[in-house]
Write an enzyme that holds these catalytic residues in place. Structure first.
Site: not given
Ligand code: SF4
Length: 326
Positions: A111, A191, A194
């Site tokens: 992240k 994967k 969204k």
């Protein structure tokens, strides 16, 4: 009954990856465990997000959980920020969590790379808040996918550190590893997610689902209908594994490797199975959307029940910490 905690972020659209990897499993688990399921909005604010959308997405996520089969009679379903003790306990856990432990978390490193302009304390403390989410309810079990195992290890470490210093308050939670297959996105690259825009939404209309399936990448080596393919490297097959029974999987395996079936045939079979499972969910969601007061009430009741448990835990925690009480 053994207690489970798990959470889902209010990202708005719930896709097949979320459904197969988490929610469908939760629906089964609620018959065997005392389940606490949360829409974790405080986790969602650790990255940039559309502020004006947050409340709507949170309610929508609660609605989808109910449409997918979570039951307020069996589970406590609530919004994380409605139980402020989550962040209170997270702060306390910050004081026993070694910085080195959170710095080495794979998800934090990923992240931090993705959000270079906003590497904030919340991003680093994400697994500490997750530990608080679980341990506030003294949950012994947490259903997770492979990528979250490291965070559950950290929550055990946090519980151990706290207990060693202040007394035996928290259990060491164990992961219940999801056996669900990893669903790849329709681009076949990564994967389903969204943010990558490669997803099929659980509530998407049939025409939209078919369009995404029809144009989805398959085994790239299968250029012509007559070329044999390999289901093991095909993203459509990853979705089949989650929605089709064994006999169909065998049929596809044989048909694909011998070029007996084409990719469009294979996608049509998948489409039929997706319709069977998703149509009742979409219908239930429509019904709930016409009565959002019910959804709000479920979340309100869930938060009330959770606050009662949280209250007891936090009184114990404040006492063992030696904080001044009136
Ligand atoms: S037949 Fe099915 S499994 Fe084989 S490559 Fe095409 S879509 Fe994938």
């Amino acid at each position: 009954m053994k207690r489970i905690f798990s959470g889902i972020q209010p990202t708005g659209e719930i896709h097949l990856g979320n459904y197969v990897g988490a929610i469908r499993n939760w629906v089964y688990l609620q018959d065997e465990y005392d389940c606490v399921f949360s829409v974790v909005d405080y986790h969602a604010i650790t990255i940039e997000y559309p502020v004006e959308e947050m409340a709507k997405r949170t309610l929508e996520t609660g609605l989808i959980l109910l449409a997918c089969g979570l039951s307020p009679e069996k589970s406590k379903i609530f919004v994380q920020s409605h139980v402020p003790e989550h962040t209170e306990l997270a702060w306390i856990f910050n004081t026993v969590t070694p910085i080195g432990e959170v710095e080495r978390m794979t998800q934090f490193k990923d992240k931090a790379k993705q959000h270079r302009a906003n590497i904030n304390m919340g991003l680093m403390g994400y697994p500490v808040l997750q530990s608080a989410d679980i341990l506030l309810y003294k949950a012994g079990y947490v259903p997770v996918g492979e990528d979250q195992v490291q965070h559950i290890e950290l929550s055990r470490e946090v519980a151990r550190k706290f207990n060693a210093r202040f007394g035996d308050v928290f259990p060491e939670p164990q992961e219940i590893l999801s056996m669900a297959p990893r669903i790849l996105g329709v681009d076949g690259q990564a994967k389903m997610s969204k943010s990558l825009g490669n997803f099929i939404g659980v509530l998407e209309e049939e025409a939209g689902i078919w369009e995404k399936l029809r144009t989805a990448v398959t085994d790239v080596n299968r250029v012509h209908r007559t070329d044999p393919g390999d289901p093991n490297i095909c993203n459509i097959y990853t979705i089949h594994r989650a929605f089709s029974d064994n006999s169909m999987l065998i049929e596809i395996d044989k048909g694909c490797t011998s070029a007996g079936i084409g990719c469009i045939d294979c996608k049509k079979m998948l489409f039929e199975n997706l319709k069977k499972e998703l149509t009742p969910i979409r219908e239930k969601a429509r019904e709930l959307a016409a009565n959002t007061d019910y959804v709000k009430d479920v979340l309100h009741q869930g938060a009330g029940a959770c606050r009662k448990i949280a209250d007891v835990t936090m009184e114990e925690v404040r006492r063992v910490l030696g904080l001044y009480r009136t």
